[in-house]
Write a protein that holds these residues in place. Structure first.
Motif, PDB file in Angstrom:
ATOM      1  N   GLY A 183       0.814  -1.213   0.000  1.00 27.21           N
ATOM      2  CA  GLY A 183       0.000   0.000   0.000  1.00 27.21           C
ATOM      3  C   GLY A 183       0.837   1.247   0.000  1.00 27.21           C
ATOM      4  O   GLY A 183       0.570   2.196   0.749  1.00 27.21           O
ATOM      5  N   ASN A 215      -1.345   3.902  -5.511  1.00 29.82           N
ATOM      6  CA  ASN A 215      -0.596   2.714  -5.107  1.00 29.82           C
ATOM      7  C   ASN A 215       0.075   2.102  -6.331  1.00 29.82           C
ATOM      8  O   ASN A 215      -0.451   2.161  -7.447  1.00 29.82           O
ATOM      9  CB  ASN A 215      -1.531   1.686  -4.478  1.00 29.82           C
ATOM     10  N   HIS A 278      -3.273  -3.989  -5.043  1.00 28.13           N
ATOM     11  CA  HIS A 278      -3.037  -4.698  -3.776  1.00 28.13           C
ATOM     12  C   HIS A 278      -2.836  -6.193  -4.014  1.00 28.13           C
ATOM     13  O   HIS A 278      -1.966  -6.817  -3.395  1.00 28.13           O
ATOM     14  CB  HIS A 278      -4.208  -4.475  -2.818  1.00 28.13           C
TER      15      HIS A 278
END
Length: 479
Positions: A183, A215, A278
């Protein structure tokens, strides 16, 4: 072995800066700068060149080295089938490094600068390892909070420039971390906004509402530069470059498409724009970076110098394979268009590339910052599914043994962590009280209080002391 040198395939005189990048280490110059170099070679985005910047003494030395060669970087890709050298021309200047960052702030305030990017290492974001959150009590942050007009940190300089742009009615730049941490956009936002809150909560709210912090997952193995790398550059006729970069052929960049003032068309040169960063970063951090840790400490204790040599040692390769397949890959969530087994096979190949000559010592570096990101979350996830991950706990015991400072053959292990003195003292205390190592709350958190982890760790640590790394790995692999 073939040797070629590729020069910039565009007129560098026509480039204008659109990005300020803070932290001109090897990774940036082999990763983001290469992507932009490829983009410029396609005749695209010539208003997105890089201005280098830094906030530390080492950055000033890098500035001197790069300015002496017109900001060109030598990047040598180390493919076993043949090396390829290129001169990367994506950077067009390097801002003066000053204690109060005045020149950096002025450059970032310019309307033409639409992205400020960073590679300031995993440990450079002022994160409290125990909580995983921004630490506003760190002395550097406290000092910048008390004196925001003359900041010493990169985040303080970013805030000062954003304040100037706000006052002038200029659209804020995007702040883009290119560091290898989970992150990274959220972590960067927490640092910038958290620092702003110390001196001006209303401005902090404005930053949070108006500045993008995308990100991104970044990946390319780039060893440290030493005599071998400089000699390699000399063989290409580039012997005057004191800071060449070597790297593996593989590279990957997955990035959220969130920018406040536009961006270069990075997808044209292979960057994946995705809302699922992610998922990619969990895969990479757990399998690749966790894998690096798994092979690092047994190699360090066994006196193995290079990563490819560690991969050629059946005990280390077998340890890696067992832990990855039984304890890491099963807890990785699905990743878009990715087969995790095939990804792990690629990782094995990359680790085994003898041309990269990455060192075990580099992989062992900075465990106090890396373990809480790369290993301990995997232990926690296994515990949550009712599994005591013995291999990952053995990795932690190997790290403890390494930090005690003596290899299996009695050789002294030189300091290799910013917190080495503390780690060495705790590791030596753990010889008689294993739980002392796990009691480092800022590193292990709740994992270190788990009775099953404590018992397993104590068994492995005692066994390593009594029988050595080779014997313990052999027993673990045999089950």
């Amino acid at each position: 072995m073939t040797h070629t040198v590729d020069l910039p395939a565009y007129d560098r005189a026509k480039l204008t800066p659109g990005i300020v990048h803070i932290g001109l280490g090897n990774f940036h110059r082999a990763h983001m700068a290469v992507y932009l170099d490829d983009l410029f070679a396609k005749g695209l985005a010539h208003d997105w060149a890089i201005l280098g910047a830094g906030v530390r003494a080492n950055d000033a030395r890098m500035r001197d080295a790069l300015l002496a060669q017109d900001c060109l970087s030598t990047v040598i890709e180390l493919d076993p089938s043949g090396h390829r050298a290129r001169r990367v021309g994506a950077m067009v200047g390097f801002i003066e490094v000053q204690p109060d960052n005045a020149a950096l702030i002025a450059a970032m305030a310019e309307p033409a600068i639409r992205i400020v990017s960073l590679t300031v290492t995993e440990g450079g974001y002022y994160v409290d390892p125990a909580t995983g959150r921004f630490d506003p009590t760190h002395p550097d942050i406290v000092a910048d909070g008390a004196n925001p007009a003359k900041p010493a940190t990169a985040f303080g300089a970013i805030l000062a420039a954003l304040r100037m742009r706000k006052a002038a009615g200029v659209v804020p730049f995007t702040v883009m971390s290119c560091d290898n941490l989970p992150g990274n956009g959220h972590v960067t936002e927490a640092a910038v906004v958290g620092l702003a809150r110390l001196s001006d909560p209303a401005f902090a709210d404005w930053v949070q509402a108006n500045v993008a912090f995308p990100n991104g997952m970044v990946d390319r193995i780039t060893p440290a530069t030493g005599p071998r790398e400089r000699a390699m550059a000399a063989r290409f006729g580039l012997g005057s470059d004191p800071v060449p970069v070597t790297c593996e052929p593989f590279r990957q960049w997955v990035l959220e498409d969130r920018f406040t003032a536009g961006r270069p068309p990075l997808e044209a040169v292979g960057v994946t724009l995705s809302d699922h960063v992610h998922a990619y970063e969990v895969m990479k951090i757990r399998i690749l970076n966790g894998g690096h840790a798994i092979i690092a400490y047994p190699g360090g204790l066994m006196g193995i110098e290079y990563v490819h040599e560690a991969m050629a040692e059946p005990l280390i390769a077998g340890f890696l394979n067992k832990v990855e397949r039984e304890e890491i890959i099963p807890i990785i969530p699905p990743v878009p268009d990715t087969d995790l087994g095939a990804y792990y096979t690629l990782i094995q190949e990359r680790f085994s590339n003898p041309e990269v000559a990455d060192t075990e010592r580099r992989l062992c570096l900075d465990g106090s910052n890396r373990q809480p990101k790369f290993i301990i979350p995997s232990i926690a996830d296994n515990l949550a599914r009712g599994v005591v991950p013995r291999g990952l706990i053995l990795e932690s015991a190997l790290w403890c043994r390494y930090c005690a400072g003596v290899a299996d053959d009695g050789a002294v292990i030189e300091p290799n962590d910013p917190n080495w003195d503390r780690l060495q003292a705790v590791a030596r205390a753990a010889a008689s009280d294993p739980a002392a190592w796990l009691a480092m709350e800022d590193i292990y958190g709740a994992v270190g209080r788990d009775p099953a982890v404590i018992a397993c760790f104590a068994g492995f640590l005692g066994d390593l002391a009594a029988r050595g790394t080779r014997a313990v790995l052999a027993d673990f692999i045999a089950g």
